[in-house]
Design an enzyme around this catalytic site. Structure first.
Site, PDB file in Angstrom:
ATOM      1  N   ASN A 381       0.821  -1.201   0.000  1.00 39.79           N
ATOM      2  CA  ASN A 381       0.000   0.000   0.000  1.00 39.79           C
ATOM      3  C   ASN A 381       0.865   1.266   0.000  1.00 39.79           C
ATOM      4  O   ASN A 381       1.042   1.890  -1.041  1.00 39.79           O
ATOM      5  CB  ASN A 381      -0.948  -0.028   1.202  1.00 39.79           C
ATOM      6  N   ASP A 382       1.429   1.594   1.137  1.00 40.91           N
ATOM      7  CA  ASP A 382       2.170   2.853   1.232  1.00 40.91           C
ATOM      8  C   ASP A 382       3.350   2.920   0.268  1.00 40.91           C
ATOM      9  O   ASP A 382       3.688   3.985  -0.226  1.00 40.91           O
ATOM     10  CB  ASP A 382       2.667   3.052   2.666  1.00 40.91           C
ATOM     11  N   VAL A 383       3.960   1.771  -0.019  1.00 39.01           N
ATOM     12  CA  VAL A 383       5.165   1.786  -0.859  1.00 39.01           C
ATOM     13  C   VAL A 383       4.851   2.036  -2.332  1.00 39.01           C
ATOM     14  O   VAL A 383       5.757   2.176  -3.133  1.00 39.01           O
ATOM     15  CB  VAL A 383       5.972   0.476  -0.728  1.00 39.01           C
ATOM     16  N   VAL A 384       3.556   2.075  -2.689  1.00 38.09           N
ATOM     17  CA  VAL A 384       3.193   2.400  -4.073  1.00 38.09           C
ATOM     18  C   VAL A 384       2.312   3.649  -4.127  1.00 38.09           C
ATOM     19  O   VAL A 384       1.673   3.918  -5.140  1.00 38.09           O
ATOM     20  CB  VAL A 384       2.449   1.233  -4.771  1.00 38.09           C
ATOM     21  N   SER A 422      -0.082   2.951   7.557  1.00 38.96           N
ATOM     22  CA  SER A 422       0.229   4.307   7.984  1.00 38.96           C
ATOM     23  C   SER A 422      -1.036   5.135   8.147  1.00 38.96           C
ATOM     24  O   SER A 422      -1.008   6.222   8.678  1.00 38.96           O
ATOM     25  CB  SER A 422       1.129   4.980   6.954  1.00 38.96           C
TER      26      SER A 422
END
Lengths: 455, 96
Positions: A381-384, A422
């Site tokens: 999720n957050d890493v993309v 996050s």
């Protein structure tokens, strides 16, 4: 006998350093742990001959109890749950360091003020690491879902730390060490470890576990000085500094400083107004998604923690094999902090027999996204999240991300419409080229496989 | 034995050693290496054994027992987990 003991510790210290060095290269990593293991065995066995020792029966029983429990749990645990096991075993080490200090303090038989100071420091750090690691374990195990935050938390924690440190100082300066002071000191140090770890969100846990790992190393080194044990000093210090560097590398991969991880209430403040996202999430079913991938030329798979939770790595491997057989070029994009630890995804995919050379890191793969037909995001999720590039108000702004949004099509496998760890809204999910495939990771990849097979 | 400045020298050299070992490590090995270093500080077992071996009062003995059990858990668990993780790098040996 004493000479033999010292030489054995010397050999153990050498084997630890040698083993760690071997572990730092993929080719030699496997025998590295064996060398270090031999060192541990030598050091442990020779310690039975330490002069003036008693309580052998109970000691053996304690080793047996702790060893068997750890052996059993370590063998049984699923590959996906490794991070919390590391946290747990690390906490045990910290607890042991604190226990050594407690015994020494109770005996109150210190040769100098320096030794006393080191014992207290080791106790403080060890206790923090013990209770903090247990919280980290509980969080990753899913026993503690939400980070606990309250107003004035920083101030409260600082006061709690000063309280613990104050009683530590009292122990050092007091001529006579009282049981009550010892007890309050340990209670405060343990409480601080808990309070320190509680507000930290699950996504930051790898950094925190690594930090506690370094701290335990330091505590072991300090108690090593107190016990005049060279093996403990060297092994503890090596781990302390190696762990500190590792912690920095991890924090840097997330574009944050260690203090930022520890002391900022990440995602807690009202950022929701600023990250209103345009558009809507557009669902897709597995058959369409499977067809899309089967007829693509280039596919990049982006795994995240969700893949670990769903245990989908074997299915992913199967999907990869089928796509490769159809002539599709399949690559894996591994974000440095995907999962709960750096390299978490690599380990899981290696377990599922995905070959090394198909795994690419951030810098290698990002230029390839614009030429990619399908980017399959599974449980990441957050890493993309492209907002890390575009929205300066976003809490994750500036974090290096995988540019999945630049692929021609993006398929996101996700359990529901919720936010990431996050707590930040993800603009990728609302993109025009993005389709959402809702469901459990393993089940959905299974359906993708069926869809490709049916063609 | 180890005293004053000697201790400080050991501390410094060991710290530099640890730093150097991690320095140029590929990201894929970060987790196994964290796990491996977690195992290495299981050497605390030796200290816990010495502390327990010299304990006399019942309270000292109880704390010593807990310490040894925890330390043994650290060492054994750390080894098993690291070993299992590194098993997975088996096949890469030839292909890389």
């Amino acid at each position: 006998m004493d000479n033999l003991i010292q030489i054995s510790y010397f050999i153990a210290a050498f084997l630890f350093i040698f083993g760690l060095k071997r572990m730092s290269s993929p080719v030699t990593a496997r025998d590295g742990i064996v060398w270090a293991g031999v060192g541990m065995l030598v050091a442990t066995l020779i310690t039975f001959f330490y002069p003036g020792m008693e309580n052998y029966l109970l000691m053996t029983a304690a080793i047996f109890v702790g060893g068997v429990a750890a052996f059993w749990s370590g063998k049984k645990v699923a590959m996906t749950d490794m991070p919390q096991m590391i946290a747990l075993y690390n906490g045990m080490g910290g607890g042991a360091a604190a226990a050594i200090a407690a015994v020494e303090l109770l005996q109150d038989d210190f040769h100098s003020q320096t030794f006393l100071t080191l014992a207290v420091l080791g106790a403080l750090i060890g206790s923090m690491s013990f209770s903090g690691s247990l919280i980290a374990f509980a969080k990753l195990q899913g026993w503690l879902r939400r980070p606990l935050r309250f107003p004035g938390q920083q101030i409260f924690n600082i006061i709690l730390f000063l309280f613990a440190a104050g009683f530590g100082a009292l122990l050092i300066t007091q001529g006579e060490i009282s049981g009550t002071t010892i007890m309050i000191f340990f209670a405060a140090a343990l409480a601080y470890g808990v309070m320190m770890a509680l507000p930290i969100g699950g996504a930051d846990m790898p950094v925190v576990i690594s930090l506690f790992n370094a701290l335990t190393g330091l505590a072991v080194a300090f108690e090593g000085f107190v016990l005049n044990n060279a093996a403990m000093i060297i092994a503890g210090t090596v781990v302390g500094s190696a762990g500190t560097l590792l912690t920095q590398l991890m924090a840097r991969a997330m574009n944050r400083s260690i203090s930022n991880v520890l002391f900022s209430s990440f995602g807690a403040s009202g950022t929701t107004e600023t990250d209103s996202v345009e558009g809507s999430m557009k669902p897709i079913d597995a058959v369409d998604a499977g067809v899309m991938m089967a007829f693509a030329e280039r596919v990049i798979i982006i795994p995240g923690y969700g893949m670990a939770v769903a245990q989908a790595q074997h299915k992913i491997q199967e999907l990869m094999t089928m796509l490769l057989a159809r002539g599709v070029d399949v690559k894996f994009a591994i974000h440095p902090v995907a999962g709960r630890m750096p390299g978490h995804m690599n380990v899981l995919l290696a377990e599922a027999n995905v070959p090394y050379e198909r795994l690419y890191d951030l810098d290698e793969i990002n230029p390839a996204f614009p030429q990619t037909d399908v980017a399959l995001v599974i449980g990441a999720n957050d890493v993309v999240n492209p907002m890390a590039r575009t929205n300066p108000d976003s809490p994750i702004y500036g974090m290096p991300i995988l540019n999945a949004d630049q692929a021609k099509n993006v398929i996101v496998i996700k359990r529901g419409q919720g936010k990431g760890f996050s707590g930040v809204e993800n603009a990728l999910f609302y993109g025009d080229n993005t389709r959402m495939l809702y469901g459990d990771g393993q089940a959905m990849v299974g359906e993708l496989i069926e869809a490709v097979k049916a063609l | 034995m180890i005293e004053g400045m000697t201790a400080l020298y050991i501390f410094m050299l060991a710290a530099i050693t640890g730093y150097e070992i991690i320095g140029r490590v590929p990201v894929i090995l970060h987790t196994p290496l964290m796990s491996g270093s977690n195992f290495v500080h299981g050497i605390v077992l030796v200290g816990a054994m010495v502390a327990m071996g010299h304990a006399h009062a019942p309270l000292e003995l109880v704390i010593g027992f807990i310490g040894v059990a925890l330390a043994a858990g650290n060492a054994v668990g750390g080894y098993v987990v690291t070993e299992r993780m590194l098993q997975m790098f088996k096949r890469s040996k030839g292909s890389n």
